[in-house]
Write an enzyme that holds these catalytic residues in place. Structure first.
Site, PDB file in Angstrom:
ATOM      1  N   GLU A  13      65.256  68.280  81.907  1.00  0.00           N
ATOM      2  CA  GLU A  13      64.588  68.777  83.111  1.00  0.00           C
ATOM      3  C   GLU A  13      63.411  69.688  82.774  1.00  0.00           C
ATOM      4  O   GLU A  13      62.397  69.684  83.475  1.00  0.00           O
ATOM      5  CB  GLU A  13      65.581  69.574  83.986  1.00  0.00           C
ATOM      6  CG  GLU A  13      66.685  68.743  84.600  1.00  0.00           C
ATOM      7  CD  GLU A  13      67.910  68.650  83.704  1.00  0.00           C
ATOM      8  OE1 GLU A  13      67.777  68.713  82.467  1.00  0.00           O
ATOM      9  OE2 GLU A  13      69.021  68.497  84.243  1.00  0.00           O
ATOM     10  N   GLU A  39      52.909  47.374  62.330  1.00  0.00           N
ATOM     11  CA  GLU A  39      54.130  48.057  62.816  1.00  0.00           C
ATOM     12  C   GLU A  39      54.342  48.008  64.338  1.00  0.00           C
ATOM     13  O   GLU A  39      54.983  48.901  64.906  1.00  0.00           O
ATOM     14  CB  GLU A  39      54.165  49.524  62.323  1.00  0.00           C
ATOM     15  CG  GLU A  39      54.115  49.652  60.813  1.00  0.00           C
ATOM     16  CD  GLU A  39      54.155  51.102  60.291  1.00  0.00           C
ATOM     17  OE1 GLU A  39      54.629  51.994  61.014  1.00  0.00           O
ATOM     18  OE2 GLU A  39      53.714  51.309  59.156  1.00  0.00           O
ATOM     19  N   CYS A  54      52.396  62.808  54.721  1.00  0.00           N
ATOM     20  CA  CYS A  54      51.331  63.327  55.578  1.00  0.00           C
ATOM     21  C   CYS A  54      51.257  64.838  55.572  1.00  0.00           C
ATOM     22  O   CYS A  54      51.501  65.499  56.557  1.00  0.00           O
ATOM     23  CB  CYS A  54      51.382  62.786  56.995  1.00  0.00           C
ATOM     24  SG  CYS A  54      52.958  62.250  57.554  1.00  0.00           S
ATOM     25  N   ARG A 110      58.228  68.322  73.680  1.00  0.00           N
ATOM     26  CA  ARG A 110      58.577  67.156  72.877  1.00  0.00           C
ATOM     27  C   ARG A 110      60.026  67.221  72.389  1.00  0.00           C
ATOM     28  O   ARG A 110      60.423  68.185  71.768  1.00  0.00           O
ATOM     29  CB  ARG A 110      57.700  67.131  71.624  1.00  0.00           C
ATOM     30  CG  ARG A 110      56.728  65.985  71.433  1.00  0.00           C
ATOM     31  CD  ARG A 110      57.213  64.640  71.733  1.00  0.00           C
ATOM     32  NE  ARG A 110      57.570  63.910  70.533  1.00  0.00           N
ATOM     33  CZ  ARG A 110      56.703  63.258  69.795  1.00  0.00           C
ATOM     34  NH1 ARG A 110      55.434  63.197  70.107  1.00  0.00           N
ATOM     35  NH2 ARG A 110      57.102  62.611  68.723  1.00  0.00           N
ATOM     36  N   LYS A 161      61.426  69.625  80.164  1.00  0.00           N
ATOM     37  CA  LYS A 161      60.285  68.801  79.740  1.00  0.00           C
ATOM     38  C   LYS A 161      59.560  68.254  80.969  1.00  0.00           C
ATOM     39  O   LYS A 161      58.339  68.342  81.083  1.00  0.00           O
ATOM     40  CB  LYS A 161      60.811  67.651  78.877  1.00  0.00           C
ATOM     41  CG  LYS A 161      59.779  66.597  78.558  1.00  0.00           C
ATOM     42  CD  LYS A 161      60.450  65.305  78.086  1.00  0.00           C
ATOM     43  CE  LYS A 161      59.434  64.235  77.787  1.00  0.00           C
ATOM     44  NZ  LYS A 161      58.607  64.554  76.608  1.00  0.00           N
ATOM     45  N   GLU A 210      47.379  63.382  53.153  1.00  0.00           N
ATOM     46  CA  GLU A 210      46.498  63.946  54.174  1.00  0.00           C
ATOM     47  C   GLU A 210      45.633  65.030  53.538  1.00  0.00           C
ATOM     48  O   GLU A 210      46.144  66.044  53.090  1.00  0.00           O
ATOM     49  CB  GLU A 210      47.368  64.549  55.280  1.00  0.00           C
ATOM     50  CG  GLU A 210      46.587  65.252  56.336  1.00  0.00           C
ATOM     51  CD  GLU A 210      47.500  65.937  57.360  1.00  0.00           C
ATOM     52  OE1 GLU A 210      48.486  65.332  57.784  1.00  0.00           O
ATOM     53  OE2 GLU A 210      47.203  67.082  57.701  1.00  0.00           O
ATOM     54  N   HIS A 230      44.512  62.703  63.871  1.00  0.00           N
ATOM     55  CA  HIS A 230      45.034  63.439  65.031  1.00  0.00           C
ATOM     56  C   HIS A 230      43.974  63.665  66.078  1.00  0.00           C
ATOM     57  O   HIS A 230      44.263  64.075  67.188  1.00  0.00           O
ATOM     58  CB  HIS A 230      45.616  64.776  64.586  1.00  0.00           C
ATOM     59  CG  HIS A 230      46.766  64.617  63.646  1.00  0.00           C
ATOM     60  ND1 HIS A 230      46.609  64.665  62.289  1.00  0.00           N
ATOM     61  CD2 HIS A 230      48.059  64.334  63.879  1.00  0.00           C
ATOM     62  CE1 HIS A 230      47.787  64.453  61.726  1.00  0.00           C
ATOM     63  NE2 HIS A 230      48.683  64.250  62.662  1.00  0.00           N
ATOM     64  N   LYS A 270      57.104  74.278  61.129  1.00  0.00           N
ATOM     65  CA  LYS A 270      58.565  74.103  61.202  1.00  0.00           C
ATOM     66  C   LYS A 270      59.326  75.404  61.070  1.00  0.00           C
ATOM     67  O   LYS A 270      58.973  76.253  60.262  1.00  0.00           O
ATOM     68  CB  LYS A 270      59.022  73.145  60.114  1.00  0.00           C
ATOM     69  CG  LYS A 270      58.550  71.752  60.401  1.00  0.00           C
ATOM     70  CD  LYS A 270      59.534  70.706  59.949  1.00  0.00           C
ATOM     71  CE  LYS A 270      59.035  69.378  60.488  1.00  0.00           C
ATOM     72  NZ  LYS A 270      60.061  68.379  60.571  1.00  0.00           N
ATOM     73  N   ILE A 279      47.359  53.352  56.650  1.00  0.00           N
ATOM     74  CA  ILE A 279      48.679  53.894  56.319  1.00  0.00           C
ATOM     75  C   ILE A 279      49.809  53.063  56.920  1.00  0.00           C
ATOM     76  O   ILE A 279      50.967  53.228  56.565  1.00  0.00           O
ATOM     77  CB  ILE A 279      48.768  55.382  56.739  1.00  0.00           C
ATOM     78  CG1 ILE A 279      47.586  56.165  56.139  1.00  0.00           C
ATOM     79  CG2 ILE A 279      50.071  56.026  56.325  1.00  0.00           C
ATOM     80  CD1 ILE A 279      47.461  56.075  54.624  1.00  0.00           C
TER      81      ILE A 279
END
Ligand code: GLN
Ligand code: ZN
Length: 764
Positions: A17, A495, A654, A526, A19, A676, A705, A117, A442
């Protein structure tokens, strides 16, 4: 009764909810009032749920619109100047969103703050920005309001806040060059601590007894200055009158345990799942009045707890500590899905082995009853059922497959070494006949609406296998023709059949299961749904061979086979806890090895094994790195063992911070590594240069990106820079990462430019 508490509950809601509301607000489809209301409802629901599970102290402060560290940064008033926040104004939700993502319904757009992270989890926090002379003030009152909200609803609350040392450790600023450890940042404590004192005093004035202050940096390698800072800081905070529970998690305190000696806090929480051995050492540091909160329910994984085992550890502790023993999950439950009851597709047996956030709190309650020796009949029944589930899991033929055991056994004698690189590259060149500065991508090409629709229609059964295969083949043919036209040298199939680079393989492998609603917040709005590796991993059938073989049949140029590496699959899944991670990883490596061999046999000359997660899998403590890297590298080498010298192995990662791990990267011995580098202007190739990295490298020449297309001169200049650091004949030309999030128009332009750049380089 023993006190049980929780360090944090997932805020996203059972149906995500949060999100939905946040994204609708960003899109101007929901008013701010309605957004705030959704937050209020979610908090009320989660508090009620925790109370119903018997939790004595309900966490407040675990709710966040985007990220809990960002909430705290806003409370401290540390809003970077570019957001033009008025000096005395309350930091509102729009400013918060602008810091997180650069824009919000209200306020001027500005460059978003960096995101990275959270320790060794897959959760990302917004990095605080600081400068020398940084000023702090209580600039956001949301936390205080939420505490009042919870008190009004009748809960015993325990506010949860990031500790000053952890917040500073995570903060970055141009003036601080040595990263987290820069001791110069500690100078800001004199400005920071008074604001903490004020917040704690205001919390105290609301009648709150306990505040949990999170200092997860106590689980990492700390320089002496940082360790030494704890005593004075906590002595100041203690004066605010609240009782402080200092929370540590994600690993043991090890050499940081000395910090606890005489530390003026009322209690300490430790992670006894990751580091059960620290119970004794930590207890030895505590004085007679301090609470020891033992985190025994795993907040990082989804398996049911062995309650008997836990109770056996806790009972003697209880006898010794009495009221001073508290029980909790090991860390915030932010890292596990909300409620197992939302799962309808899992088979009953697997279901009985699992525990999500809601169930974990029930387990905590059952555990308390076992420790206190006052389980009633209903509780006994639950505990019995849990015992039974654990027994079936231990004995299930789905978790232990003799076939897998047999192939793991053979690993002892498997030869991992390939021929020397010089021999291999010569053989590959004879077969592939590539120009200097070969160009490639890639793996993924734009995942258009149509492709996504195709996959979901096939999944739901609306599209037959034959029709689906036909469509995907058509897409493969389109991307092959496209790449030929653009003039790329080593092609990919695109892919289109993959929604996710781990899920695609997991669904075809034995030992994996997938949830319907097992969402976990990754960053902001996300969420991800990590696969569950519950049993021995086996590859019953080839996973990519048909697609790759078809792609290769369309062209005379080499087409890369495309696989996800074992460490990445491990890292982005919930992993079984009944054997070491390394063992599970070896099983994944063996499954991939079968795929690599089948691809080779099908005539695929180049095979790429993506390992974007190798670096993030590094343990928190440097002392543990070597052991981890040894098995991580070994798994890659298992996957690529016994293949012909003229089969070219690529890998892709990456990121570009390789300084710490370059030796391990070299030991993987891939023929080509693509990384990258464009955003760092090739600076980060330094690690490869200093190490004299011997194999081929493709340093990304443009950032995928962004929709912007750099011009040819820029790409050429980047490659020339790279060629100053590394031998030109070892260099490839490619983008930073896969193109699945990009659109076709910019992809076409960018790749045309990239090929033109390579041609220009070849002339020189
Ligand atoms: N082959 C994958 C792709 O191109 C790699 C993705 C990644 O590095 N995360 O999408
Ligand atoms: Zn990538």
């Amino acid at each position: 009764m023993t006190v049980i508490h929780n360090l944090g509950f997932p805020r996203i809601g059972k149906q995500r909810e949060l999100k939905r509301a946040v994204e609708a607000y960003w899109a101007n489809e929901l008013s701010q009032e309605a957004l705030l209301q959704t937050g209020k409802e979610l908090r009320a629901r989660h508090w009620a749920l925790q109370k119903a599970a018997g939790v004595d102290l309900i966490p407040v402060g675990d709710f966040a619109w985007y990220d809990q560290i960002l909430e705290w940064t806003c409370l401290l008033g540390a809003v970077p100047a570019r957001f033009e926040h008025a000096a005395a104004a309350e930091v509102d939700v729009d400013t918060l969103f602008r810091m997180a993502r650069g824009r919000a319904p209200q306020g001027k757009p500005a460059a978003a703050c960096e995101m990275t992270k959270w320790f060794d989890t897959n959760y990302h926090y917004i990095v605080p920005e600081i400068a020398p002379g940084q000023r702090f003030r209580v600039a956001r009152t949301a936390l205080l309001e939420q505490i009042e909200e919870a008190i009004e609803q009748g809960y015993s609350v325990k506010p949860v806040i990031p500790g000053p040392l952890t917040w500073l450790w995570l903060a970055k600023g141009e003036a601080y060059t040595e990263g987290a450890a820069d001791a110069a940042k500690l100078e800001l404590l004199s400005a920071l601590v008074p604001v903490y004192q004020e917040v704690l005093a205001r919390i105290n004035a609301l009648g709150v007894e306990w505040v949990q202050i999170d200092e997860p940096i106590l689980a990492v390698d700390l320089p002496t200055e940082w360790r030494d800072a704890f005593k004075a800081v906590y002595a100041s905070l203690e004066r605010s009158g609240v009782r402080i529970l200092l929370a540590t998690y994600f690993d043991g305190l090890r050499d940081n345990v000395s910090v606890l000696q005489g530390l003026p806090v009322a209690g300490v929480h430790i992670d006894a799942v990751r580091a059960p051995e620290q119970i004794d050492t930590v207890r030895a540091q505590l004085s007679s009045g301090q609470v020891l909160s033992v985190g025994v329910i795993n907040g990082r994984n989804i398996w049911r707890t062995d309650l008997d085992k836990a109770a056996a550890v806790l009972k003697p502790l209880k006898a010794e500590l009495g009221e001073r023993l508290w029980l909790a999950p090991s860390c915030s439950l932010l890292h596990v899905p909300v409620d197992l009851e939302s799962e309808e597709g899992l088979d009953a047996e697997l279901y009985s082995w699992l525990s999500f956030a809601t169930q974990k709190l029930q387990e905590l309650q059952w555990l308390r009853a076992l420790v206190d020796g006052n389980a009633d009949d209903a509780l006994e029944a639950n505990v019995l059922a849990q015992r039974h589930a654990l027994l079936t899991r231990a004995q299930s033929s789905r978790t232990h497959n003799p076939k897998v055991a047999a192939s793991v056994e053979k690993l002892a004698t498997l030869k991992r070494d390939r021929e020397p690189f010089a021999t291999r590259i010569a053989a590959q060149q004879a077969r592939l006949n590539l120009p200097a500065f070969p160009t490639t991508t890639i793996g993924s090409f734009p995942q258009t609406q149509e492709i996504r629709k195709l996959r979901s229609e096939w999944r739901s059964g609306a599209l037959s296998d034959t029709a689906y295969e036909k469509e995907i083949r058509a897409e493969i043919e389109r991307v092959i023709r496209f790449q030929e036209e653009v003039g790329l040298d080593v092609l990919v199939h695109g892919e289109a059949e993959r929604n996710d680079m781990v899920e695609y393989f997991g669904e075809l492998l034995g030992g994996f299961a997938f949830t319907q609603n097992g969402w976990v917040q990754s960053y902001g709005s996300r969420c991800v749904k990590p696969p569950i590796i519950f049993g021995d991993v086996l590859r019953p059938i080839p996973m990519t061979v048909a697609w790759s073989e078809y792609a290769q049949s369309l062209t005379t140029k080499p087409v890369k086979g495309m696989l996800t590496g074992p460490v990445t699959m491990l890292q982005w899944s919930f992993v079984r806890d009944d054997q070491p991670r390394a063992d599970t990883c070896r099983q994944l490596a063996l499954a991939l090895r079968d795929e690599v061999h089948d691809l080779e046999a099908a005539g695929v000359k180049v095979i790429q094994i993506d390992e974007p997660a190798i670096r993030e899998g590094l343990p928190l403590r440097k002392a543990d790195w070597e052991a981890y890297l040894a098995w991580a590298v070994d798994c890659f080498r298992i996957s690529t063992s016994n293949i012909a010298s003229d089969t070219q192995i690529h890998t892709h990662m990456c990121y570009s911070e390789f300084n710490d791990i370059i030796q391990a990267i070299a030991a993987m011995d891939a023929d080509v590594i693509t990384i990258e580098t464009s955003r760092s202007n090739m600076e980060l190739l330094e690690a490869f240069e200093n190490f004299h990295y011997p194999n081929d490298i493709g340093p990304g020449v443009y950032d995928i990106h962004s929709p912007n297309i750099p011009d040819q001169a820029w790409m050429v200049a980047l490659m020339r820079k790279a060629a100053k650091r590394l031998p030109a004949e070892r260099l490839w030309v490619n983008p930073d990462c896969g193109l699945k999030t990009r659109g076709w128009p910019e992809t076409t332009k960018a790749l045309q430019t990239m090929v033109a750049a390579a041609k220009e380089l070849r002339l020189a």
